[in-house]
Design a protein around this motif. Structure first.
Motif, PDB file in Angstrom:
ATOM      1  N   ARG A   1     -50.188  -9.601  -6.255  1.00  0.00           N
ATOM      2  CA  ARG A   1     -49.870  -8.608  -5.236  1.00  0.00           C
ATOM      3  C   ARG A   1     -48.574  -7.858  -5.537  1.00  0.00           C
ATOM      4  NH1 ARG A   1     -51.710 -12.799  -1.914  1.00  0.00           N
ATOM      5  NH2 ARG A   1     -49.577 -13.439  -1.442  1.00  0.00           N
ATOM      6  N   THR A   2     -47.603  -8.508  -6.181  1.00  0.00           N
ATOM      7  CA  THR A   2     -46.314  -7.885  -6.479  1.00  0.00           C
ATOM      8  C   THR A   2     -46.302  -7.229  -7.849  1.00  0.00           C
ATOM      9  OG1 THR A   2     -45.472  -9.980  -7.342  1.00  0.00           O
ATOM     10  CG2 THR A   2     -45.079  -9.487  -5.011  1.00  0.00           C
ATOM     11  N   GLY A   3     -47.375  -7.430  -8.623  1.00  0.00           N
ATOM     12  CA  GLY A   3     -47.447  -6.812  -9.941  1.00  0.00           C
ATOM     13  C   GLY A   3     -46.708  -7.560 -11.003  1.00  0.00           C
ATOM     14  N   VAL A   4     -46.247  -8.743 -10.713  1.00  0.00           N
ATOM     15  CA  VAL A   4     -45.520  -9.543 -11.701  1.00  0.00           C
ATOM     16  C   VAL A   4     -46.525 -10.185 -12.640  1.00  0.00           C
ATOM     17  CG1 VAL A   4     -43.959 -11.487 -12.051  1.00  0.00           C
ATOM     18  CG2 VAL A   4     -43.673  -9.962 -10.075  1.00  0.00           C
ATOM     19  N   SER A   5     -46.245 -10.116 -13.944  1.00  0.00           N
ATOM     20  CA  SER A   5     -47.162 -10.702 -14.931  1.00  0.00           C
ATOM     21  C   SER A   5     -47.118 -12.222 -14.856  1.00  0.00           C
ATOM     22  CB  SER A   5     -46.765 -10.234 -16.341  1.00  0.00           C
ATOM     23  OG  SER A   5     -47.566 -10.892 -17.298  1.00  0.00           O
ATOM     24  N   SER A   6     -48.295 -12.864 -14.999  1.00  0.00           N
ATOM     25  CA  SER A   6     -48.393 -14.326 -14.962  1.00  0.00           C
ATOM     26  C   SER A   6     -48.964 -14.878 -16.244  1.00  0.00           C
ATOM     27  CB  SER A   6     -49.265 -14.767 -13.766  1.00  0.00           C
ATOM     28  OG  SER A   6     -50.551 -14.199 -13.894  1.00  0.00           O
ATOM     29  N   ASP A   7     -48.889 -14.053 -17.312  1.00  0.00           N
ATOM     30  CA  ASP A   7     -49.491 -14.498 -18.571  1.00  0.00           C
ATOM     31  C   ASP A   7     -48.691 -15.612 -19.231  1.00  0.00           C
ATOM     32  OD1 ASP A   7     -51.427 -12.613 -18.246  1.00  0.00           O
ATOM     33  OD2 ASP A   7     -50.391 -11.072 -19.428  1.00  0.00           O
ATOM     34  N   VAL A   8     -47.345 -15.572 -19.005  1.00  0.00           N
ATOM     35  CA  VAL A   8     -46.513 -16.602 -19.632  1.00  0.00           C
ATOM     36  C   VAL A   8     -46.581 -17.876 -18.794  1.00  0.00           C
ATOM     37  CG1 VAL A   8     -44.202 -17.196 -20.407  1.00  0.00           C
ATOM     38  CG2 VAL A   8     -44.999 -14.823 -20.527  1.00  0.00           C
TER      39      VAL A   8
ATOM     40  N   LEU B   1     -51.932 -20.063  -4.716  1.00  0.00           N
ATOM     41  CA  LEU B   1     -51.134 -19.189  -3.860  1.00  0.00           C
ATOM     42  C   LEU B   1     -50.083 -18.414  -4.672  1.00  0.00           C
ATOM     43  CD1 LEU B   1     -50.546 -21.581  -0.821  1.00  0.00           C
ATOM     44  CD2 LEU B   1     -52.017 -19.556  -0.893  1.00  0.00           C
ATOM     45  N   LYS B   2     -49.471 -19.076  -5.650  1.00  0.00           N
ATOM     46  CA  LYS B   2     -48.443 -18.452  -6.481  1.00  0.00           C
ATOM     47  C   LYS B   2     -49.028 -17.322  -7.316  1.00  0.00           C
ATOM     48  CE  LYS B   2     -44.825 -19.626  -9.820  1.00  0.00           C
ATOM     49  NZ  LYS B   2     -44.188 -20.720 -10.605  1.00  0.00           N
ATOM     50  N   LYS B   3     -50.190 -17.570  -7.892  1.00  0.00           N
ATOM     51  CA  LYS B   3     -50.838 -16.536  -8.701  1.00  0.00           C
ATOM     52  C   LYS B   3     -51.248 -15.344  -7.841  1.00  0.00           C
ATOM     53  CE  LYS B   3     -52.580 -19.621 -12.314  1.00  0.00           C
ATOM     54  NZ  LYS B   3     -53.775 -20.207 -12.957  1.00  0.00           N
ATOM     55  N   GLY B   4     -51.727 -15.603  -6.626  1.00  0.00           N
ATOM     56  CA  GLY B   4     -52.101 -14.512  -5.722  1.00  0.00           C
ATOM     57  C   GLY B   4     -50.912 -13.652  -5.359  1.00  0.00           C
TER      58      GLY B   4
END
Length: 556
Positions: A492-499, A485-488
Motif C-alpha cells: 500500500r505504501t509502495g515500499v519494495s519487499s523484494d529484499v 499484514l506487513k507485506k500488505g
C-alpha cells in the motif's frame, strides 16, 4: 417250626382270598381270618422276642421265615428295634419321655456313634448275620435301616435335637461327618452292593439325611468367609502386615492385610473343618467369587483414583491415600497370589475332588486358573497408578515451557546458546522417587523398575511434546499472520519487499531454545536409564523444533 408252618398256610389262605372275588362265604369267615392272623402275629412276636433274648439262632431263623411268609417284615423289624436296639441306644443317648435330654452332655455325636458301633457289634451282629446269610431267603428284611438307624435317629431327635442345628457350623460339621461315617459303618454289614443300594433307598435313610440342612450350613459359611474379606476390603487405607511381630512370615510373604485375608478366605473354602463334599460346587463358586471380588475392588479403586472419584461416599478412599510404595506392595502381593492360586492351591482343590470325573476336574482347573489370571491383569493398572503419581510431580516443571515463549515474544533476546534451567530439574522428582523406592522397598524388582522408568518417561515426554507443539504451532501462525499484514502494508505504501529480512525471527529463536532444551532432556533421560529415541513422543518433539539439517539425526 409250628408257627412257620401256620404262617405258610396263612399265606396260602390269603392267596385264595385274593382270588375269590368277594364270594359270600368268604365274607362270612373274614372276621375269623383276621382273628387268626392277629393270633399268629402275637404268637410270632412272643416267640421272636424269646429267641432274641436267648439268642437262639434256630428260633430266630424260623420266626423270620414265618414273618417273610406272611409278608410282615415290618413287625419283625419293629420288635428287634424295641427289644434289642432301643435299650442299647437309650443308655448312650438317654432322653426322658418328654423328649428333653436326660443327662446328656452337649450335642456332640462323635463319641456316641463310637459307642453305638460297639453295641451293634456286640448286641445286633448275630441277627444281621442270620438275616444276611446266603440262600436264607431272609434278604427281604432291612434291620440296619428300619431297626438300628430308625432308633438312632429317634434317640438323637429326642435326646440331642441341637445336633442337627446348622446354627453352630463347626459342631454341625463334626456331627454331620460323624453321621456319614456311621452310615458307612452300617453299610459294612451289607453282604453285597445291591443290599447297600437297597439300604440307601430306604425311607428312614432319606429321612435321616434330610435332618442335615447343608444348604443353611453353606449359607452361614458363605457369610463368614465372604464377610471377612468384605470387612478387610472396606478399610479406608491399605493395611500393611508386619511379619516380624508374629515371629514368622505369613502365607506367601504377603505384605497387605487385604491380600492375606483373601488367601485365608480362599483356603477356608477347602479346609477339612469347613468343606462338605456334597457342597463342593458351591464352595468352588465361592472361591471364584472371592477372586472376582478382590479383582473388582482393586480395579475399581484404581479407576476411581484415575478419575478423581475417591470421596468417602465412593468407598475407594484407600486409592486416594495410597502412595507409589503402596502400589509396589500391591504388585508384589498379586504376583504371590497368582503363584499360589495357580500352583499349590489349585493342586489342593484337585486332590480333594479327585473322585470326580476327568471332565469335571478339567472344568475346575480352567475356572480357577482363569480366576488367578484375572488378578494378573491388574498389574498393569497398578504400574500405571505409580507412573501417574510420579509424573504428576515431575510435570509441574513444564510450566516454564510457556514462560519461554512469552519471553521471546515480549523481549528482544539474542539467539539462545544453552538449554533452559528448568530442564535440569524436570526429572529430578522422578530420580528421587526411584531412589527412595529402591532403598526402602525390597519388593521392587528390576523388571518393574524398568517398566516404571519407561512408562514415566513416556508419559512426561508426551505431555512435554503436547505443550511444545501447541506453543510452536501458535507462534508460527502468529508470525505468518504478521508477515502477511506487513507485506500488505508495504504494497500500500509502495515500499519494495523484494529484499528479505536477514534477522532471525522470534519463532526461530523459540524453536532453537526448545531444541537445546530437548537435547538436554534427552541426556537426562539417558542418565535415568531410558533411551529417548525409543519414545515416539520424543521423536515427534525432535522433529517439531529441530533445524532442517538436524531433522533426520537424533543425537545430543
Amino acid at each position: 417250626m409250628l408257627l412257620e408252618r401256620i404262617a405258610s398256610e396263612m399265606n396260602r389262605l390269603k392267596f385264595y382270598i385274593a382270588h375269590a372275588q368277594n364270594l359270600p362265604f368268604i365274607q362270612n369267615i373274614e372276621k375269623r381270618i383276621q382273628s387268626a392272623s392277629l393270633l399268629l402275629d402275637a404268637s410270632l412276636g412272643h416267640c421272636f422276642v424269646g429267641g432274641l433274648e436267648h439268642r437262639d439262632e434256630s428260633v430266630i431263623y424260623n420266626c423270620l421265615r414265618a414273618y417273610a411268609a406272611i409278608d410282615n417284615t415290618s413287625s419283625a423289624e419293629e420288635i428287634f428295634r424295641t427289644t434289642v436296639v432301643a435299650p442299647l441306644v437309650q443308655r448312650i443317648i438317654p432322653h426322658g419321655s418328654s423328649g428333653v435330654a436326660a443327662g446328656a452332655s452337649g450335642d456332640g455325636l462323635e463319641n456316641d456313634y463310637q459307642e453305638i458301633k460297639t453295641c451293634i457289634n456286640e448286641g445286633c451282629k448275630f441277627l444281621l448275620e442270620i438275616s444276611s446269610a446266603e440262600n436264607s431267603g431272609l434278604h427281604v428284611f432291612d434291620f440296619l435301616a428300619n431297626s438300628i438307624l430308625k432308633e438312632v435317629l429317634s434317640a438323637i431327635q429326642k435326646g440331642k435335637p441341637g445336633a442337627f442345628s446348622p446354627g453352630r457350623p463347626t459342631e454341625f460339621l463334626i456331627n454331620y461327618k460323624s453321621s456319614l461315617d456311621f452310615l458307612v459303618h452300617l453299610e459294612g454289614y451289607c453282604p453285597s452292593r445291591s443290599s447297600v443300594t437297597k439300604f440307601r433307598a430306604e425311607a428312614i435313610y432319606n429321612e435321616f439325611m434330610k435332618q442335615w440342612n447343608v444348604g443353611v450350613y453353606f449359607s452361614l459359611r458363605f457369610q463368614e468367609i465372604a464377610g471377612a474379606l468384605d470387612s478387610a476390603l472396606a478399610a479406608t487405607s491399605l493395611i500393611p502386615v508386619h511379619n516380624s511381630h508374629s515371629g514368622h512370615q505369613n502365607s506367601q510373604d504377603l505384605t497387605l492385610r487385604q491380600s492375606v485375608t483373601l488367601l485365608e478366605s480362599l483356603r477356608s473354602c477347602w479346609r477339612e473343618d469347613v468343606l462338605i463334599f456334597s457342597c463342593a460346587d458351591k464352595f468352588l463358586r465361592l472361591t471364584l467369587q472371592l477372586l472376582s471380588r478382590f479383582s473388582n475392588w482393586l480395579s475399581s479403586g484404581l479407576d476411581a483414583r484415575k478419575m478423581g472419584n475417591t470421596s468417602s461416599s465412593s468407598g475407594y478412599e484407600w486409592a486416594a491415600s495410597a502412595v507409589p510404595n503402596d502400589f509396589l506392595y500391591i504388585i508384589h502381593d498379586i504376583n504371590c497370589l497368582v503363584t499360589e492360586v495357580c500352583g499349590d492351591y489349585l493342586d489342593q482343590v484337585l486332590q480333594l475332588l479327585s473322585s470326580c470325573s476327568i471332565n469335571v476336574l478339567d472344568l475346575v482347573k480352567k475356572s480357577i486358573l482363569q480366576g488367578g489370571q484375572s488378578l494378573n491383569g491388574l498389574i498393569p493398572l497398578a504400574i500405571n497408578a505409580i507412573t501417574e503419581a510420579l509424573v504428576d510431580e515431575s510435570v509441574k516443571g513444564l510450566k516454564d515451557v510457556k514462560a519461554i515463549a512469552t519471553t521471546f515474544r515480549m523481549t528482544n533476546k539474542p539467539i539462545p546458546s544453552r538449554h533452559s534451567l528448568y530442564v535440569s530439574g524436570l526429572l529430578t522428582p522422578l530420580k528421587k522417587d526411584f531412589l527412595d523406592m529402591e532403598k526402602h522397598n525390597p519388593y521392587l524388582t528390576k523388571e518393574t523398575m524398568n517398566e516404571l522408568r519407561h512408562g514415566a518417561a513416556t508419559s512426561i515426554t508426551g505431555r512435554y511434546y503436547d505443550m511444545v507443539a501447541e506453543i510452536v504451532s501458535v507462534a508460527k501462525k502468529t508470525e505468518s499472520s504478521l508477515q502477511r499484514l506487513k507485506k500488505g502494508a508495504q504494497r500500500r505504501t509502495g515500499v519494495s519487499s523484494d529484499v528479505s529480512d536477514p534477522a532471525v525471527s522470534d519463532t526461530d529463536k523459540l524453536c532453537m531454545q526448545y531444541f537445546l532444551d530437548i537435547q538436554e532432556y534427552g541426556r537426562n533421560l539417558s542418565a535415568l536409564g531410558v533411551d529417548a529415541k525409543e519414545i515416539p513422543a520424543y521423536r515427534s518433539l525432535w522433529h517439531c523444533v529441530a533445524p532442517p539439517d538436524r531433522q533426520n539425526v537424533i543425537n545430543w
